[in-house]
Design a protein around this motif. Structure first.
Motif, mmCIF file in Angstrom:
data_model
loop_
_atom_site.group_PDB
_atom_site.id
_atom_site.type_symbol
_atom_site.label_atom_id
_atom_site.label_comp_id
_atom_site.label_asym_id
_atom_site.label_seq_id
_atom_site.Cartn_x
_atom_site.Cartn_y
_atom_site.Cartn_z
ATOM 1 N N SER A 105 0.848 -1.201 0.000
ATOM 2 C CA SER A 105 0.000 0.000 0.000
ATOM 3 C C SER A 105 0.879 1.246 0.000
ATOM 4 C CB SER A 105 -0.917 0.019 1.227
ATOM 5 O OG SER A 105 -0.167 0.306 2.399
ATOM 6 N N SER A 106 0.226 2.397 -0.130
ATOM 7 C CA SER A 106 0.966 3.663 -0.137
ATOM 8 C C SER A 106 1.700 3.876 1.182
ATOM 9 C CB SER A 106 0.007 4.826 -0.400
ATOM 10 O OG SER A 106 -1.008 4.882 0.593
ATOM 11 N N ASP A 107 1.145 3.338 2.269
ATOM 12 C CA ASP A 107 1.804 3.479 3.568
ATOM 13 C C ASP A 107 3.110 2.698 3.633
ATOM 14 O OD1 ASP A 107 -0.241 5.092 4.508
ATOM 15 O OD2 ASP A 107 -1.378 3.398 5.330
ATOM 16 N N ASP A 108 3.277 1.721 2.751
ATOM 17 C CA ASP A 108 4.500 0.905 2.751
ATOM 18 C C ASP A 108 5.638 1.561 1.989
ATOM 19 O OD1 ASP A 108 3.282 -1.204 4.197
ATOM 20 O OD2 ASP A 108 2.324 -1.913 2.355
#
Length: 350
Positions: A105-108
């Protein structure tokens, strides 16, 4: 038994040995006895991790939602234990050489490295940047300054988390034509007509998102003042009249009515009604219109004339005076005529 041991020892001492290093701190050794017979064995040396590298699969940019594997490799004996880090913070449950994302995900997105460690030492890998591509998140909009005065400079700012970076477009509510394609939209000298709701869109190759609307409320001093009388024109004494004041202002203005020459207000509010108006109410009145931005005045004249009842009294009085005048006039005329008649009848003396 002793002879065999001595022979073996003698073989070891007289061997022609060559060594080839292999992984894990070990070496493969080849030898020949003094009799020319070949043999080999493997030696093992213990040591701290000598190398530590990280690789990612798939390599390069990764689309959000796809699986990703990061692999840590190290040359160590005994075998190393692994710890994974993101931005210098230890990742939970990440002690294996392969760190797996089921759906990245974008958080990763960020910088990762691993540490290999055994009882003899530890070694950190070089950082690896995991570049995750994702559509813009819902944009946020800010307005500077907070309170907006007519004629001031105003900046609208649109921001969104996106990779690759988003392109921003500004719109006004109910208008399909874009105002501008940029992160900041600037009103150099804003006008009250530009009050309204605005929003922006954020677009990249992965998708598009629209912000919520923000309201621009332009403040300005009272303007377009007007005053009126109802009924208009001259006002009959004893009747009622309403003075009305109106203006355009933001925020809404306060209204106070004054008579020229007086310091205290006669009334407050847009409308000022004078009941049973008398002659002393004649004069100029002005309304003072004020908000926190500024103030203005507007004047109206009130002219009071005699009312119907007073005119009736005056008319009656004049009529009575007229009757008396006629009566006196007729009476005097009769007396004069009588006198003349009597004089003409007297005999003349010779």
């Amino acid at each position: 038994m002793d002879d065999k041991r001595m022979t073996k020892r003698s073989l070891n001492l007289n061997a022609d040995v060559t060594g080839v290093p292999i992984l894990g701190g070990r070496s493969r050794c080849n030898a020949r006895t003094s009799q020319g017979n070949p043999f080999e064995w493997v030696t093992s040396t213990t040591d701290r991790p000598k190398t530590c590298t990280v690789s990612v699969t798939p390599s390069g940019e990764v689309e959000e939602g796809k699986p990703v594997d990061m692999t840590c490799m190290s040359d160590a004996n005994p075998a190393a234990e692994y710890t994974w880090y993101k931005e210098n913070k230890i990742l939970p449950d990440a002690s294996k050489p392969v760190y797996h994302f089921h759906a990245v995900s974008s958080d990763d997105r960020g910088s990762y490295y691993c540490e290999s460690k055994n009882q003899y030492g530890h070694l950190e890998s070089s950082p690896l940047f995991l570049d995750v591509l994702y559509a813009p998140k819902v944009p946020s909009v800010s307005i500077t300054p907070g309170e907006i005065m007519e004629g001031s400079s105003v900046t609208l700012t649109c921001s969104s988390d996106a990779n690759p970076a988003a392109q921003y477009t500004w719109y006004r509510k109910d208008e399909h034509q874009p105002l501008g394609v940029k992160e900041n939209f600037i009103f150099k000298s804003i006008d009250s007509s530009e009050s309204g709701e605005y929003y922006c869109t954020a677009l990249n190759s992965r998708g598009k998102k629209t912000s919520s609307r923000v309201n621009i409320d332009v403040k300005y001093a009272p303007r377009f003042l007007s005053v009126s009388l109802s009924p208009s024109g001259k006002i009959a004494e004893g009747s009622s009249v309403t003075l009305t004041c109106s203006s355009d202002a933001n925020p809404a203005a306060d209204y106070n009515w004054y008579k020229e020459g007086k310091d205290s207000p006669e009334a407050s509010g847009k409308n000022f009604t004078i009941r049973n108006i008398q002659h002393e109410h004649s004069g100029d009145y002005y309304c003072k219109v004020q908000n926190k931005i500024g103030r203005h005045n507007a004047t109206v004249s009130v002219i009071v004339v005699a009312g119907p009842s007073k005119l009736a009294v005056i008319g009656t009085t004049l009529f009575i005076f007229l009757i008396i005048f006629i009566f006196v006039f007729l009476l005097k005329s009769e007396i004069v005529n009588t006198t003349i008649t009597q004089t003409s009848r007297k005999p003349q003396k010779h």
